[in-house]
Enzyme design. Structure first.
Site, PDB file in Angstrom:
ATOM      1  N   HIS A 192      76.500  78.097  43.481  1.00 33.50           N
ATOM      2  CA  HIS A 192      75.723  76.916  43.850  1.00 33.50           C
ATOM      3  C   HIS A 192      76.595  75.892  44.587  1.00 33.50           C
ATOM      4  O   HIS A 192      76.189  75.330  45.606  1.00 33.50           O
ATOM      5  CB  HIS A 192      75.104  76.290  42.597  1.00 33.50           C
ATOM      6  N   HIS A 197      76.497  73.292  48.239  1.00 32.48           N
ATOM      7  CA  HIS A 197      77.001  71.943  48.536  1.00 32.48           C
ATOM      8  C   HIS A 197      78.076  71.859  49.604  1.00 32.48           C
ATOM      9  O   HIS A 197      78.058  70.967  50.455  1.00 32.48           O
ATOM     10  CB  HIS A 197      77.576  71.307  47.267  1.00 32.48           C
ATOM     11  N   GLU A 237      70.519  67.243  46.530  1.00 32.60           N
ATOM     12  CA  GLU A 237      70.152  68.443  45.781  1.00 32.60           C
ATOM     13  C   GLU A 237      68.912  69.148  46.374  1.00 32.60           C
ATOM     14  O   GLU A 237      68.896  70.348  46.517  1.00 32.60           O
ATOM     15  CB  GLU A 237      69.932  68.055  44.318  1.00 32.60           C
ATOM     16  N   SER A 258      70.595  77.168  47.761  1.00 37.17           N
ATOM     17  CA  SER A 258      71.201  78.193  46.911  1.00 37.17           C
ATOM     18  C   SER A 258      70.146  78.897  46.058  1.00 37.17           C
ATOM     19  O   SER A 258      70.474  79.559  45.094  1.00 37.17           O
ATOM     20  CB  SER A 258      72.311  77.594  46.032  1.00 37.17           C
TER      21      SER A 258
HETATM   22  N1  HBI Z   1      78.010  68.418  37.555  1.00 32.00           N
HETATM   23  N2  HBI Z   1      79.439  70.205  37.846  1.00 32.00           N
HETATM   24  C1  HBI Z   1      78.397  69.476  38.272  1.00 32.00           C
HETATM   25  N3  HBI Z   1      77.755  69.846  39.417  1.00 32.00           N
HETATM   26  C2  HBI Z   1      76.688  69.145  39.879  1.00 32.00           C
HETATM   27  O1  HBI Z   1      76.115  69.508  40.946  1.00 32.00           O
HETATM   28  C3  HBI Z   1      76.259  68.013  39.146  1.00 32.00           C
HETATM   29  C4  HBI Z   1      76.955  67.672  37.977  1.00 32.00           C
HETATM   30  N4  HBI Z   1      76.564  66.611  37.262  1.00 32.00           N
HETATM   31  C5  HBI Z   1      75.454  65.785  37.657  1.00 32.00           C
HETATM   32  C6  HBI Z   1      74.793  66.217  38.899  1.00 32.00           C
HETATM   33  N5  HBI Z   1      75.195  67.253  39.556  1.00 32.00           N
HETATM   34  C7  HBI Z   1      73.619  65.532  39.526  1.00 32.00           C
HETATM   35  O2  HBI Z   1      72.458  66.334  39.396  1.00 32.00           O
HETATM   36  C8  HBI Z   1      73.245  64.163  39.091  1.00 32.00           C
HETATM   37  O3  HBI Z   1      73.015  64.110  37.697  1.00 32.00           O
HETATM   38  C9  HBI Z   1      74.183  63.105  39.540  1.00 32.00           C
HETATM   39 FE    FE Z   2      74.131  70.620  42.732  1.00 35.05          FE
END
Ligand code: HBI
Ligand code: FE
Length: 339
Positions: A192, A197, A237, A258
């Protein structure tokens, strides 16, 4: 006390925190979600070997974080090297190949360019074996987006996660999803992060968008954190781009890019009556749905430039408001009294 002086008791959730001043202040050990025991909806539930593997890789990331804190010197060479198994490499290869094909028509051009550049910089091995996060970190740092990667053991607490973005740091997991469900994971995994990202974080304009969301979070009181999480959720996202010159929406959000189900959902969106909302970060955003299938609507922007302008103005606005000790929640309340 003075009987004419009515003391104002502030809701603790409305208080402005002391912000981190550098990435060293951002704690990467506050994990949420799946801990040592996976829940029933996780494809790895009941698979002890998988659960152990995921926990071991996660622990290496947390130990890295503790080492770095002690040394106060974060160097890329110390990102844990993971020896991925043949099964994990196969999972990476399958998902990458499928997404690469689908993204040609369904992703925004900046994503496709970023993915190609990232894979080229990583070398031919990257298409068949899970890349090492240390190598990805080097590629990202020297790209126009200027982001860096820090390993993390799982879903990071939203405040730590968003704050780190302001310092051009993206927290990435290193474990691989369960092999039984290569196209679905209920939590972030390295596929992912790397497929969803990181390609767009090579792009300067997109990286700026992400930094703006991070900047808005630095001084945010607790009562606004969920709203800022939603801003992140509906852009980085699950965001889509609907430019005037293209007749259909293109994906830029990592959760769409993803997921095969999301890409197919987006491909049929115009025919299936899926709705599109223009990005408005100031107003309350719809409830996030995690576990009930694909998105029922998408938040859209016209271009990365358009999004950058909106989020830049929004982050400036938040900083200003928070600097005066006012939350977005209170600001909205005051606005509603005026009307
Ligand atoms: N933690 N490891 C990780 N990866 C993410 O994509 C991620 C996260 N914590 C929070 C988050 N994404 C978001 O969905 C929001 O809660 C900020
Ligand atoms: Fe993410």
């Amino acid at each position: 006390g003075n009987p004419n002086h009515r003391s104002i008791v502030r809701d603790p959730k409305d208080v402005i925190p002391v912000p981190p001043t550098s990435i060293t202040d951002v704690d990467p050990t506050r994990l949420l979600g799946y801990g040592a025991d996976l829940e029933e909806n996780h494809p790895g539930y009941g698979d002890d070997a998988y659960t152990q593997r995921r926990a071991d890789i996660g622990r290496a990331a947390t130990e890295f974080a503790i080492r770095v804190r002690r040394a106060e010197n974060e160097h890329e060479s110390t990102i844990p090297h993971i020896q991925y198994t043949a099964e994990e490499d196969a999972c990476w290869r399958d998902v990458l190949q499928t997404i690469k094909k689908k993204s040609q028509d369904l992703a925004c051009p900046e994503y496709n360019a970023g993915l190609e550049d990232m894979l080229a910089a990583l070398g031919p091995e990257a298409t068949t074996r899970v890349p090492q996060l240390a190598d990805v970190d080097k590629v990202l740092r020297s790209s126009p987006g200027q982001f860096r990667v820090r390993p993390v053991g799982g879903l990071l607490h939203p405040r730590s996660f968003l704050n780190a973005l302001a310092f051009s740091t993206f927290h990435s997991t290193q474990y691989v999803r369960h092999p039984n469900e290569p196209f679905y994971t209920p939590e972030p995994d390295i596929i992912h992060e790397l497929v969803g990202h990181l390609p767009l974080l090579m792009n300067e304009t997109f990286a700026d968008c992400v930094r703006h969301v991070g900047r808005a979070s630095l001084l945010a009181p607790e009562c606004d954190m969920w709203h800022l999480t939603k801003v992140y959720w509906y852009t980085v996202e699950f965001g889509v781009m609907h430019s005037k010159s293209v007749d259909r929406p293109l994906a830029y959000g990592a959760g769409v890019l993803s997921s095969i189900a999301e890409l197919d959902n987006l491909a049929g969106a115009l025919d299936n009556g899926v709705t599109f909302l223009p990005l408005n970060p100031y107003e309350p955003l719809p409830k996030i749905s995690y576990n009930d299938g694909v998105q029922k609507f998408y938040v859209s922007v016209q271009s990365l430039r358009d999004m950058e302008r909106k989020l830049h103005t929004f982050a400036d606005f938040c900083e200003n408001l928070y600097g005066q000790g006012v939350s977005l929640k209170t600001w909205r309340h005051l606005q509603s009294l005026k009307n």
